[in-house]
Each structure stands twice: as structure tokens, then as C-alpha cells.
Design an enzyme around this catalytic site. Structure first.
Site, PDB file in Angstrom:
ATOM      1  N   GLY A  23      -7.757   2.125  -5.463  1.00 22.54           N
ATOM      2  CA  GLY A  23      -8.077   1.285  -6.607  1.00 22.54           C
ATOM      3  C   GLY A  23      -9.490   0.742  -6.636  1.00 22.54           C
ATOM      4  N   GLN A 131      -1.497  -2.543 -11.903  1.00 26.36           N
ATOM      5  CA  GLN A 131      -0.207  -3.216 -11.853  1.00 26.36           C
ATOM      6  C   GLN A 131       0.741  -2.756 -12.953  1.00 26.36           C
ATOM      7  OE1 GLN A 131       0.844  -5.335  -9.532  1.00 26.36           O
ATOM      8  NE2 GLN A 131      -1.084  -5.354  -8.409  1.00 26.36           N
ATOM      9  N   GLY A 152      -2.270   4.480  -6.492  1.00 29.29           N
ATOM     10  CA  GLY A 152      -1.086   5.161  -6.014  1.00 29.29           C
ATOM     11  C   GLY A 152      -0.010   4.255  -5.453  1.00 29.29           C
ATOM     12  N   HIS A 153      -0.370   3.374  -4.512  1.00 28.10           N
ATOM     13  CA  HIS A 153       0.674   2.615  -3.821  1.00 28.10           C
ATOM     14  C   HIS A 153       1.336   1.572  -4.709  1.00 28.10           C
ATOM     15  CE1 HIS A 153      -2.813  -0.079  -3.071  1.00 28.10           C
ATOM     16  NE2 HIS A 153      -1.913  -1.033  -3.022  1.00 28.10           N
ATOM     17  N   THR A 189     -14.061  16.178  -0.080  1.00 28.77           N
ATOM     18  CA  THR A 189     -12.864  16.997  -0.081  1.00 28.77           C
ATOM     19  C   THR A 189     -11.643  16.169  -0.465  1.00 28.77           C
ATOM     20  OG1 THR A 189     -13.790  18.379   1.666  1.00 28.77           O
ATOM     21  CG2 THR A 189     -11.409  18.517   1.315  1.00 28.77           C
ATOM     22  N   CYS A 276      -5.367 -18.116   1.729  1.00 25.33           N
ATOM     23  CA  CYS A 276      -5.148 -19.210   2.687  1.00 25.33           C
ATOM     24  C   CYS A 276      -6.172 -19.084   3.804  1.00 25.33           C
ATOM     25  CB  CYS A 276      -3.739 -19.141   3.263  1.00 25.33           C
ATOM     26  SG  CYS A 276      -2.436 -19.352   2.032  1.00 25.33           S
TER      27      CYS A 276
END
Length: 342
Positions: A23, A131, A152-153, A189, A276
Site C-alpha cells: 500500500g 480499506q 493485498g492483505h 522482478t 501509544c
């Protein structure tokens, strides 16, 4: 095959898909690439403060290189006003980047309106849809965007792969130079295994979307209703009440700090949505941009539902959150005086 599968999910042409390493790289290619490709036409860029750091840091870097960036305000729900964009656009504006769905609140932006205004000024419009893709229908033709980020994730593919939709004819400068891979826009690649996995995830998402959107929306609303019932008057929704991603619920519970709740309820996989540092909660920049006070922005809790979330999961999460809240309230009450010691 993977290029065709992702293109089908987005209603794009396969030649309009460029694969990347994730991303952050995709956002940089879209924003920096478009800005550099059109620098001779202007150096004015536009975004808004609730973007992902991958977008905001790219704009900040461009500012150090002489570009001028305007940051549009958001309303109390986190949405950008098309009127504010219209007023900010100039003859020197070349790139506008507004995310589709917010990672913390789930708020969905009026992308079609914003993109139409941008393109009417002959500027390039990019949206970070990390998202949103795989969670709601995303049609690049209906949205009218020039560039769109896919991660992707975020849609059940492995980490380390992403893609950029590039409308045919959109000027773009590569940020990784070398070989001629990915139409000359992303040298190096290709990781064929991860790209194939992204294609498979896109294919599965296309099959799941008609059923998953209403199912997740109902589960999300069930969770919110049950928490309101268990903790009357103490649960506050952060984000748009209706125009948001179906699996995202961001709330603040009076008297409870999100980070402490998560530490006490390890069975719940959630996030505070804020940084945090050294154990001290910091207000979420997204929520403060929406006008929430520092306390509410620092104590918010982001609950996300996924493809395999069930009613049982929702009911269990409600019980755990409500129990922790009530226990915290009891433990903080001052001790009653003991009559035997008077």
C-alpha cells in the site's frame, strides 16, 4: 490471470492494473508519480487530514520539494465537502487524493462527486481504497477516479503485494526505475506468487460481496445495539452513522480507555486506532480532525468484523466489553465507610 481477476473486481481493463509491493508504495507511485509527471502544469496538490500516513507523508515530502499542499477540513463525521474542494481547486492544481473508506471510523467519502470536480479542472484524482476494496463494491467507472490504491492483505491476500489502478491516459512518473516491468511504471522482478494470491483474493471477493456486505452490516449494528443496551447512555459512535464500511465500528465508552480494555480482554482482536507512546494514550489524529475532544479521541475503540465473524463472536465481544466496563466502574468507586470502625 491475476491482472484480469483484479480488473474484473474493479470494473477496469487489465492493462490499467500495475502490481506493486504494498500500500505505501502504491500511494507513493500514485501521488508522487502524478505530481512529478505534471509539474510543468502546476505545483498545487490537495488532500485531507484523515488520510493514512502513507498518503500524508508523501504529501509532506513533496512539500519539501517545492509543492504546495492544501488540506481540506472534514465534518464531524469525517467527510470532505465537495464545496470545500471546489473552492480549493485552482488552475495550478494537478493532483487530489481523498481516501474511499477510513481505516479507523469506516466513513466513506463522496468520491464520485469529488472526482468529477477534480477532473473538470483537468487535475488527476487518486483515492486510497485499501480499506474498501473487497469489503464494498468498488467500480472505478462509477467512481470516476484516475488512480486507485489496492492493498493485498486488506482483502485476505498475503502481506507484501498491492496494485494501482491507472485510468488509461493518466500521466504518471515511475518512482522505481530500472527494467520495463509493469508497463515501465514499477521496475523490479514481480513476485509472481503474491500477485497470484492477490488475484485469487480478488476473485473470491467478487463472489462474496453480494452476501458479505449485508451480513457484516447487520453484525456490526447488532454489536452496537447490544453495547448500547448493556451500557445505556455511555456508548458514543465515532464516524458516519450510515455511510461507512459495513465491518467497521468505532466507539468511545464513557469511563473506559480503549487501550486498557484491550489489555484486559485479550480474547477480543481490536485496536484503539491511536498511537501509544510509552504507555500513554495519544489522541487519534483522525478523530481530532473530526472535532472530537482529546479525551474522546484518545479513548476510542475500533472494532472490525471480517469474513468469518459470526453472531456468536458479536455476542461474546459484547459480554466481554460490558463486563470490563462495569468492573472498571466498580473498582474506581470510593470505598464505603465501615460502620464498625466509626
Amino acid at each position: 490471470m491475476a491482472r484480469e481477476q483484479l480488473a474484473q473486481l474493479l470494473n477496469a481493463a487489465p492493462r490499467e492494473i500495475v502490481f506493486t509491493g504494498g500500500g505505501s508504495e502504491t500511494d507513493a507511485l500514485a501521488i508522487r508519480g502524478a505530481a512529478l509527471a505534471q509539474r510543468e502544469h502546476g505545483e498545487h496538490l490537495i488532500t485531507q487530514p484523515t488520510e493514512h500516513p502513507a498518503v500524508l507523508e508523501t504529501f509532506r515530502a513533496l512539500q519539501t520539494e517545492g509543492f504546495r499542499v492544501s488540506y481540506l477540513p472534514v465534518d464531524r463525521y469525517g467527510q470532505v465537502s465537495p464545496r470545500d474542494l471546489q473552492e480549493a481547486l485552482t488552475d495550478h492544481t494537478t493532483v487530489v487524493s481523498i481516501m474511499l473508506g477510513n481505516a479507523e471510523t469506516g466513513t466513506i467519502q463522496p468520491i464520485a462527486e469529488l472526482a468529477a470536480l477534480t477532473r473538470a479542472h483537468r487535475a488527476v484524482f487518486h483515492t486510497d481504497a485499501a480499506q474498501a476494496v473487497g469489503k464494498i463494491p468498488v467500480d472505478v467507472e462509477n467512481l470516476g477516479v484516475d488512480l486507485l490504491t489496492v492493498v493485498g492483505h486488506k482483502m485476505y491476500a498475503p502481506k507484501g503485494v498491492g496494485a494501482l489502478y491507472i485510468r488509461a491516459g493518466t500521466p504518471l512518473h515511475p518512482i522505481i526505475t530500472g527494467g520495463g516491468q509493469e508497463h515501465g511504471l514499477r521496475a523490479g522482478t514481480e513476485n509472481v506468487a503474491l500477485i497470484a494470491a492477490l488475484g485469487a483474493a480478488a476473485h473470491l471477493s467478487a463472489e462474496e460481496l453480494p452476501h458479505s456486505v449485508p451480513r457484516l452490516r447487520e453484525l456490526r449494528d447488532r454489536l452496537y445495539r447490544q453495547l448500547e443496551h448493556q451500557l445505556p447512555g455511555r456508548v458514543h459512535l465515532n464516524g458516519h452513522p450510515t455511510t461507512r464500511l459495513p465491518g467497521t465500528l468505532n466507539i468511545t465508552i464513557d469511563g473506559v480507555r480503549g487501550r486498557q480494555l484491550l489489555a484486559s480482554t485479550p480474547a477480543i482482536a481490536a485496536a484503539t486506532g491511536s498511537a501509544c507512546h510509552e504507555g500513554v494514550d495519544q489522541p487519534s489524529p483522525v478523530l481530532t480532525a473530526m472535532g472530537l475532544d482529546d479525551h474522546r479521541a484518545a479513548t476510542a475503540l475500533r472494532l472490525s468484523l471480517g469474513r468469518w465473524s459470526t453472531t456468536t463472536d458479536i455476542d461474546r465481544a459484547t459480554q466481554l466489553i460490558a463486563a470490563h466496563t462495569l468492573e472498571s466502574e466498580f473498582s474506581e468507586r470510593p470505598a464505603e465507610p465501615n460502620p464498625s470502625r466509626q
